[in-house]
Design a protein around this motif. Structure first.
Motif, mmCIF file in Angstrom:
data_model
loop_
_atom_site.group_PDB
_atom_site.id
_atom_site.type_symbol
_atom_site.label_atom_id
_atom_site.label_comp_id
_atom_site.label_asym_id
_atom_site.label_seq_id
_atom_site.Cartn_x
_atom_site.Cartn_y
_atom_site.Cartn_z
ATOM 1 N N LEU A 1 0.830 -1.209 0.000
ATOM 2 C CA LEU A 1 0.000 0.000 0.000
ATOM 3 C C LEU A 1 0.862 1.256 0.000
ATOM 4 N N VAL A 2 1.974 1.210 0.720
ATOM 5 C CA VAL A 2 2.882 2.363 0.726
ATOM 6 C C VAL A 2 3.423 2.614 -0.674
ATOM 7 N N ARG A 3 3.852 1.529 -1.341
ATOM 8 C CA ARG A 3 4.405 1.682 -2.690
ATOM 9 C C ARG A 3 3.359 2.238 -3.653
ATOM 10 N N ARG A 4 2.122 1.775 -3.521
ATOM 11 C CA ARG A 4 1.072 2.258 -4.428
ATOM 12 C C ARG A 4 0.785 3.736 -4.197
ATOM 13 N N GLN A 5 0.772 4.158 -2.938
ATOM 14 C CA GLN A 5 0.511 5.571 -2.661
ATOM 15 C C GLN A 5 1.650 6.452 -3.161
ATOM 16 N N ILE A 6 2.877 5.963 -3.022
ATOM 17 C CA ILE A 6 4.018 6.736 -3.529
ATOM 18 C C ILE A 6 3.974 6.807 -5.050
ATOM 19 N N ALA A 7 3.562 5.702 -5.683
ATOM 20 C CA ALA A 7 3.532 5.660 -7.150
ATOM 21 C C ALA A 7 2.561 6.678 -7.722
ATOM 22 N N THR A 8 1.479 6.969 -6.988
ATOM 23 C CA THR A 8 0.496 7.920 -7.511
ATOM 24 C C THR A 8 1.057 9.333 -7.601
ATOM 25 N N THR A 9 2.135 9.598 -6.890
ATOM 26 C CA THR A 9 2.758 10.923 -6.973
ATOM 27 C C THR A 9 3.696 11.040 -8.160
ATOM 28 N N GLU A 10 3.911 9.923 -8.868
ATOM 29 C CA GLU A 10 4.874 9.910 -9.970
ATOM 30 C C GLU A 10 4.197 9.912 -11.334
ATOM 31 N N ILE A 11 2.922 10.261 -11.380
ATOM 32 C CA ILE A 11 2.231 10.359 -12.662
ATOM 33 C C ILE A 11 2.837 11.502 -13.469
ATOM 34 N N LYS A 12 3.070 11.253 -14.744
ATOM 35 C CA LYS A 12 3.700 12.265 -15.590
ATOM 36 C C LYS A 12 2.833 13.519 -15.664
ATOM 37 N N PRO A 13 3.447 14.674 -15.572
ATOM 38 C CA PRO A 13 2.678 15.926 -15.669
ATOM 39 C C PRO A 13 1.932 16.010 -17.006
ATOM 40 N N GLY A 14 0.694 16.439 -16.924
ATOM 41 C CA GLY A 14 -0.112 16.596 -18.125
ATOM 42 C C GLY A 14 -0.761 15.322 -18.626
ATOM 43 N N LYS A 15 -0.538 14.206 -17.953
ATOM 44 C CA LYS A 15 -1.114 12.940 -18.414
ATOM 45 C C LYS A 15 -2.620 12.937 -18.196
ATOM 46 N N SER A 16 -3.335 12.336 -19.133
ATOM 47 C CA SER A 16 -4.788 12.233 -19.018
ATOM 48 C C SER A 16 -5.248 10.946 -19.696
ATOM 49 N N ALA A 17 -6.444 10.511 -19.347
ATOM 50 C CA ALA A 17 -7.015 9.299 -19.938
ATOM 51 C C ALA A 17 -8.518 9.331 -19.752
ATOM 52 N N ASP A 18 -9.226 8.783 -20.715
ATOM 53 C CA ASP A 18 -10.678 8.683 -20.618
ATOM 54 C C ASP A 18 -11.033 7.617 -19.580
ATOM 55 N N LYS A 19 -11.801 8.009 -18.577
ATOM 56 C CA LYS A 19 -12.068 7.086 -17.473
ATOM 57 C C LYS A 19 -12.867 5.870 -17.927
ATOM 58 N N TRP A 20 -13.758 6.054 -18.904
ATOM 59 C CA TRP A 20 -14.561 4.917 -19.348
ATOM 60 C C TRP A 20 -13.760 3.993 -20.257
ATOM 61 N N LYS A 21 -12.777 4.542 -20.968
ATOM 62 C CA LYS A 21 -11.874 3.679 -21.741
ATOM 63 C C LYS A 21 -11.039 2.829 -20.786
ATOM 64 N N VAL A 22 -10.537 3.445 -19.723
ATOM 65 C CA VAL A 22 -9.775 2.693 -18.728
ATOM 66 C C VAL A 22 -10.665 1.637 -18.078
ATOM 67 N N PHE A 23 -11.909 2.004 -17.788
ATOM 68 C CA PHE A 23 -12.826 1.049 -17.166
ATOM 69 C C PHE A 23 -13.088 -0.145 -18.088
ATOM 70 N N ARG A 24 -13.237 0.109 -19.391
ATOM 71 C CA ARG A 24 -13.452 -1.001 -20.328
ATOM 72 C C ARG A 24 -12.233 -1.919 -20.379
ATOM 73 N N ASP A 25 -11.040 -1.329 -20.335
ATOM 74 C CA ASP A 25 -9.825 -2.154 -20.328
ATOM 75 C C ASP A 25 -9.745 -3.001 -19.060
ATOM 76 N N VAL A 26 -10.083 -2.399 -17.928
ATOM 77 C CA VAL A 26 -10.082 -3.148 -16.669
ATOM 78 C C VAL A 26 -11.115 -4.274 -16.724
ATOM 79 N N SER A 27 -12.271 -3.990 -17.295
ATOM 80 C CA SER A 27 -13.313 -5.016 -17.417
ATOM 81 C C SER A 27 -12.832 -6.176 -18.287
ATOM 82 N N GLU A 28 -12.131 -5.845 -19.368
ATOM 83 C CA GLU A 28 -11.620 -6.887 -20.264
ATOM 84 C C GLU A 28 -10.588 -7.757 -19.556
#
Length: 404
Positions: free
Chosen positions: A19-46
């Protein structure tokens, strides 16, 4: 983005280094990165089976995403949602409270969301004087943005595996149908051959098909079914050739008795230097590579070699080759003979040949000479492990039947 601090879960929920590693990783998202939440959800569903998710888990994730107001997940946005359990239950189609908590834990464990618990465990947001969210406590969905590409690759791989499984099932169905009808035709028309044993092998292969087979299951059985099909076709072809030879011999005898030739040229030897004659092709035909067979099939045909593997088991080709080296020395096969076999047949087939020789040790006087003979035949393109393995499979199957 409110994900810069590492927080521990409220109450009795344990804290782990993951859990510590996952929380730290969320601070390392590249600046300006974006993604469609429903596209990500469909990929997770698949990729839900790869991620260890259930249908209810996806329903809860879908409900969580509805509390994020935008369709696009952005690195510079507030990615913490803070619905109450009652609101989540309503949007998750009336899921029970205990079920909701269980699937929230599954989503956390899968690394799709991160808990951001407040001091009292409540989920809420604190706003400044302008109405902007200053801090929020609830569920951080930034891992979805962080791992968007990973989820897309998972989804593509799952789709590719599904397509490969579908093609393998189709091939197995066709091969199974062909073998069944060929055996039936041979039995009904009285073709020579041990069709009873071949049919037993076929039934054994069919019985090994699980109710929900994986790609590995189907591929393994398909390889053996194709080998059996080749054996059946080979038997029928040999019988057809024998019949044709008998017919041609009878026709030739009648032709010799009744024909009289007036041309002397029929008895003159032809010369390769005659005008218009094409020079003979002295280049030897290219030798086709020997087919590799599945390890599982070889171990079923040659079970004796298993005890010579590391720890008395063989689980991969490396173990098989190690066992073959031990058996080679035990059988008195010289290193040069085995090395030559590896160069001509390939290491996998050379190890399989050693396993076959071990299985027939009582019938082979000189294992080293026998291996060299097989190597010479393989170099000329006259040897295949297929018939040998089929014979051993039949022998082992018959032996097991007598023992039972």
């Amino acid at each position: 983005m409110q994900s810069g601090n590492v927080t521990t879960p409220f109450g009795r929920r344990p804290m782990t280094l993951a859990l510590v590693r996952r929380q730290i990783a969320t601070t390392e998202i590249k600046p300006g990165k974006s993604a469609d939440k429903w596209k990500v959800f469909r990929d997770v569903s698949e990729a839900r089976e790869v991620l260890g998710l259930q249908d209810r888990s996806l329903a809860v994730l879908d409900a969580l995403l509805t509390f994020y107001p935008d369709n696009e997940l952005r690195q510079d946005a507030q990615l913490i949602v803070f619905p109450s359990n009652a609101q989540l239950t309503l949007r998750a189609h009336g899921i029970a409270g205990a079920t909701l908590r269980r699937h929230l834990a599954i989503l956390v464990e899968a690394g799709l969301i991160v808990r951001k618990d407040s001091a009292n465990g409540k989920r809420y947001a604190r706003k400044d004087r302008t109405g902007e969210i200053e801090s929020a406590f609830g569920f951080d969905i930034s891992p979805l943005l962080l791992r968007a590409e990973e989820f897309a690759q998972m989804a593509q791989q799952v789709a590719a595996d599904r397509a490969a499984l579908r093609r393998a099932k189709e091939s197995l169905t066709i091969c199974r149908r062909d073998v069944r009808k060929l055996i039936s035709a041979a039995i009904e028309e009285g073709a020579s051959g041990d069709w009873e044993t071949i049919e037993e092998i076929y039934i054994g292969l069919v019985s090994r098909i699980p109710r929900s087979p994986t790609l590995g299951d189907v591929t393994s059985i398909l390889d053996e079914m194709e080998l059996l099909q080749g054996e059946v076709v080979n038997i029928l072809e040999m019988q057809n050739k024998d019949e044709n030879i008998s017919t041609n011999d009878a026709h030739g005898e009648r032709h010799i008795q009744n024909s009289k030739s007036d041309s002397i040229h029929e008895f003159e030897p032809s010369s390769g230097k005659e005008q218009g004659a094409k020079p003979a092709d002295d280049d030897p035909p290219k030798r086709e590579p020997i087919r590799n067979f599945p390890l599982g099939m070889i171990l079923r045909a040659c079970p004796e070699i298993t005890m010579y593997g590391p720890g008395g088991t063989i689980s991969n080709w490396r173990d098989m080759m190690a066992a073959a080296v031990v058996v080679r020395s035990m059988l008195g096969v010289s290193p040069s003979a085995y090395q030559e076999a590896c160069e001509v047949m390939g290491p996998d087939n050379a190890a399989a040949a050693i396993a076959c020789i071990l299985e027939r040790e009582g019938h082979i006087k000189s294992p080293g000479g026998y291996l060299r003979d097989l190597t010479r035949k393989a170099a000329r393109g006259e040897f295949s492990l297929g018939p040998v393995l089929m014979a051993l499979l039949r022998a082992n199957g018959a032996g097991m039947q007598r023992a039972s």
